[in-house]
Structures are given as structure tokens and as C-alpha cells.
Design a protein around this motif. Sequence first.
Motif, PDB file in Angstrom:
ATOM      1  N   UNK A 254       1.189  -1.258  -0.131  1.00 27.90           N
ATOM      2  CA  UNK A 254      -0.164   0.071   0.059  1.00 27.90           C
ATOM      3  C   UNK A 254       0.908   1.256  -0.029  1.00 27.90           C
ATOM      4  N   UNK A 255       1.001   2.065  -1.104  1.00 29.50           N
ATOM      5  CA  UNK A 255       1.738   3.111  -1.219  1.00 29.50           C
ATOM      6  C   UNK A 255       1.205   4.436  -1.288  1.00 29.50           C
ATOM      7  N   UNK A 256       1.585   5.350  -0.691  1.00 25.61           N
ATOM      8  CA  UNK A 256       1.120   6.774  -0.838  1.00 25.61           C
ATOM      9  C   UNK A 256       2.404   7.568  -1.360  1.00 25.61           C
ATOM     10  N   UNK A 257       2.129   8.258  -2.532  1.00 20.52           N
ATOM     11  CA  UNK A 257       3.570   8.886  -2.978  1.00 20.52           C
ATOM     12  C   UNK A 257       3.052  10.479  -3.544  1.00 20.52           C
ATOM     13  N   UNK A 258       4.104  11.502  -3.074  1.00 18.31           N
ATOM     14  CA  UNK A 258       3.801  12.746  -3.090  1.00 18.31           C
ATOM     15  C   UNK A 258       4.560  13.567  -3.656  1.00 18.31           C
ATOM     16  N   UNK A 259       4.352  14.485  -4.591  1.00 21.73           N
ATOM     17  CA  UNK A 259       5.475  15.492  -4.821  1.00 21.73           C
ATOM     18  C   UNK A 259       5.086  16.943  -3.947  1.00 21.73           C
ATOM     19  N   UNK A 260       5.895  17.274  -3.269  1.00 20.87           N
ATOM     20  CA  UNK A 260       5.698  18.018  -1.916  1.00 20.87           C
ATOM     21  C   UNK A 260       5.990  19.706  -2.752  1.00 20.87           C
ATOM     22  N   UNK A 261       4.870  20.267  -2.894  1.00 16.09           N
ATOM     23  CA  UNK A 261       4.798  21.671  -3.437  1.00 16.09           C
ATOM     24  C   UNK A 261       6.123  22.427  -3.082  1.00 16.09           C
ATOM     25  N   UNK A 262       6.834  23.269  -4.042  1.00 14.74           N
ATOM     26  CA  UNK A 262       7.622  24.247  -3.683  1.00 14.74           C
ATOM     27  C   UNK A 262       8.739  23.764  -2.829  1.00 14.74           C
ATOM     28  N   UNK A 263       9.232  22.405  -2.707  1.00  9.21           N
ATOM     29  CA  UNK A 263      10.152  22.163  -2.028  1.00  9.21           C
ATOM     30  C   UNK A 263      11.301  21.621  -2.915  1.00  9.21           C
ATOM     31  N   UNK A 264      12.523  21.416  -2.306  1.00 10.97           N
ATOM     32  CA  UNK A 264      13.579  20.909  -3.132  1.00 10.97           C
ATOM     33  C   UNK A 264      14.479  20.244  -2.260  1.00 10.97           C
ATOM     34  N   UNK A 265      15.646  19.594  -2.720  1.00  6.73           N
ATOM     35  CA  UNK A 265      16.404  18.608  -1.800  1.00  6.73           C
ATOM     36  C   UNK A 265      16.862  19.163  -0.585  1.00  6.73           C
ATOM     37  N   UNK A 266      17.068  20.090  -0.412  1.00  9.47           N
ATOM     38  CA  UNK A 266      17.773  20.653   0.916  1.00  9.47           C
ATOM     39  C   UNK A 266      16.718  21.038   1.735  1.00  9.47           C
ATOM     40  N   UNK A 267      15.334  21.180   1.214  1.00 11.84           N
ATOM     41  CA  UNK A 267      14.317  21.788   2.184  1.00 11.84           C
ATOM     42  C   UNK A 267      13.249  20.727   2.648  1.00 11.84           C
ATOM     43  N   UNK A 268      13.144  19.439   1.739  1.00 11.26           N
ATOM     44  CA  UNK A 268      11.962  18.809   1.668  1.00 11.26           C
ATOM     45  C   UNK A 268      11.790  18.068   3.087  1.00 11.26           C
ATOM     46  N   UNK A 269      12.957  17.635   3.770  1.00  8.22           N
ATOM     47  CA  UNK A 269      12.645  16.362   4.713  1.00  8.22           C
ATOM     48  C   UNK A 269      11.600  16.757   5.929  1.00  8.22           C
ATOM     49  N   UNK A 270      11.601  17.912   6.362  1.00  4.91           N
ATOM     50  CA  UNK A 270      10.734  18.313   7.654  1.00  4.91           C
ATOM     51  C   UNK A 270       9.387  18.184   7.253  1.00  4.91           C
ATOM     52  N   UNK A 271       9.063  18.781   6.137  1.00  2.00           N
ATOM     53  CA  UNK A 271       7.381  18.627   5.777  1.00  2.00           C
ATOM     54  C   UNK A 271       7.186  17.096   5.393  1.00  2.00           C
ATOM     55  N   UNK A 272       8.133  16.680   4.538  1.00  2.00           N
ATOM     56  CA  UNK A 272       7.626  15.561   3.969  1.00  2.00           C
ATOM     57  C   UNK A 272       7.685  14.306   5.094  1.00  2.00           C
ATOM     58  N   UNK A 273       8.756  14.269   6.113  1.00  2.00           N
ATOM     59  CA  UNK A 273       8.754  13.396   7.198  1.00  2.00           C
ATOM     60  C   UNK A 273       7.367  13.391   7.937  1.00  2.00           C
ATOM     61  N   UNK A 274       6.840  14.624   8.279  1.00  2.39           N
ATOM     62  CA  UNK A 274       5.535  15.166   8.949  1.00  2.39           C
ATOM     63  C   UNK A 274       4.589  14.308   8.286  1.00  2.39           C
ATOM     64  N   UNK A 275       4.347  14.604   6.969  1.00  6.99           N
ATOM     65  CA  UNK A 275       3.197  13.869   6.252  1.00  6.99           C
ATOM     66  C   UNK A 275       3.431  12.500   6.027  1.00  6.99           C
ATOM     67  N   UNK A 276       4.660  11.707   6.190  1.00  6.87           N
ATOM     68  CA  UNK A 276       4.945  10.506   6.228  1.00  6.87           C
ATOM     69  C   UNK A 276       4.589   9.785   7.445  1.00  6.87           C
ATOM     70  N   UNK A 277       4.801  10.348   8.807  1.00  6.34           N
ATOM     71  CA  UNK A 277       4.600  10.038   9.974  1.00  6.34           C
ATOM     72  C   UNK A 277       3.070   9.785  10.221  1.00  6.34           C
TER      73      UNK A 277
END
Length: 286
Positions: A254-277
Motif C-alpha cells: 500500500x503506497x502513498x507517493x507525493x510531490x511536495x509543492x515548492x520544496x527542493x532537496x535541501x528543504x523537503x525533509x521536515x515537511x515530508x517526514x511530517x506527512x509520512x509519520x
Amino acid sequence: MAAHWSAGPVELPGAVRYTLVTGDGANDRWDVAVALPPAGARTEPLPVLYLLDGFLTFLTTAQIAQNLLAFSLRQLRPVAIVGISPTTGDRGRLTARRPRDLTPTSAAPGYHLGETPYGTGGAGAMLDLIRHVIAPHVEAAHGLDPSDRGLAGFSLSGLFTCWALACRPEGFRRFLAVSPSLWWDDHLLLDRRRAPFAVREASDVYLAVGEREDRPERSWPVMPAAMLRSLAGLDMVADLAAFTERLREAEKVAVRSEVVPDEQHATVWPGAVTRGLLHLYRTDQG
């Protein structure tokens, strides 16, 4: 009134740090940091998320997990966060170790711009270390659930997480990968012939990439021309879409895959890990 100052280490509530020694060499020492939810919020046994690149992501992830839980109205399961890193205070050495410990094959580094003095292709040994040495110890010491292990990573450790999910998923139930380096070894994990998916139990997966990771020239910080030329053709958004398509063809994933708006490699982790948790550990299904 006189003011007096003293300095000391910053402590994360509910956290403990172990040093694991596996041999006599300089590369045989590991920091294993464990962050537990507040005692009043715990249920035992706790699910556990093993986090690669702990020196980059452990504190951020542990604090996000605690903050989410505090505001969750009991709609998020408490989870232990375990960060794993080589033991060294040398940031350059930490970075140089990543290609050895986190890549699944011995291959040219490709888009990885750093040197690889320790070689590549050690992900199998790293996964064995987690499964057979680190996990049994911390799970026994802290009342963690060996039947509800998760694995998480970013960039090269996101590649590690995707490789384990695809090829060696045994013992893990949940997977969280952000901006995984799926370009590794000529897109190994996108190749059905070279990387056939393993038989598995059910897996719950969260994947994410920043919107601006489709072209290096859209990233921050602004790269010099020589670096842009070396990264020409890199499209991590398209790579993640292709890997997601493979996963959706697989059974018991079961997979959820997202492109996080306006984020780049240096900035994506905090928002993405929040959504992932939230995706992996929420108790409601809304």
C-alpha cells in the motif's frame, strides 16, 4: 541582579544514545539514538522507526514525532524513533561513509558529487546490522514491537529504504523514503530484470520528493555552472513516479507517493517526514 551562565549539551526528552562497537576498526563504531514518546502517551509494545542518516535527520524527526503526538487528540500512534550514524565528530567522514553504507551495489557514484574513499555497495551489510544487532538490542531495552518495524531515509538513505522495500523487505512493515537517489547504478530499482521485487508480507509505504527536484537548475542553493553540467538530466520527480508505478503493480504494497509543492532537496525533509509519520501511524483512516 547578577546573571550567571553555564553551558551543557542539549537533551531531547525521552532520548538515550548508545555506542555500538562491532570490531576493532575505526569504521566499526555506531551511534544509535533512541527517542521515546512521553511515558503517559506510550502503549507497549511500541512501533519503531529505524532512521538512517541519523546525524542529519534524527533530532528533527524525533521532535516532529513528539509534537505531532502532543496535538493528535489520540489519533496518532506513539512511535519510537531510532537514529543510526557512524560514530565520529568529523562531518566530512560522516558524509564520505554514506556511499559505502547506503548503496546496494558496487557502482560508479554517478550524480553523487563527493568522493567515495570507503567504496560503495555496503547496504546489505548495513541492513544485516540493523536487523540482527541494533534492532534486537533496542527493542528488548525499550519495549519496542519487533513485528512493527519501520525503515526511513532521505536521499542516499532513501535509496537504501527503497532497495530494502523492493529486494529485502523481511522484518519491516513500514517504509518512509524522501527524495530517494533512484538514479543509483543506472536506475537499478526501476529495472525489473536487475531488481526483481521480493516476496513479502504486507507493506505500508510513504514516498515523497520535492516539486523542484525535477531539474537541478530549479534547486536552492543556486549551483555553479560546472555542478549544473554534472547533474544534467537528473529528474528525481520522474524517478519517484516510475518507482511508485512499479510498487503499485506489486502485491501486498500500500503506497502513498507525493510531490511536495515548492520544496527542493535541501528543504523537503521536515515537511515530508511530517506527512509520512501521519500517513504511517495515524489511528483514524479519514
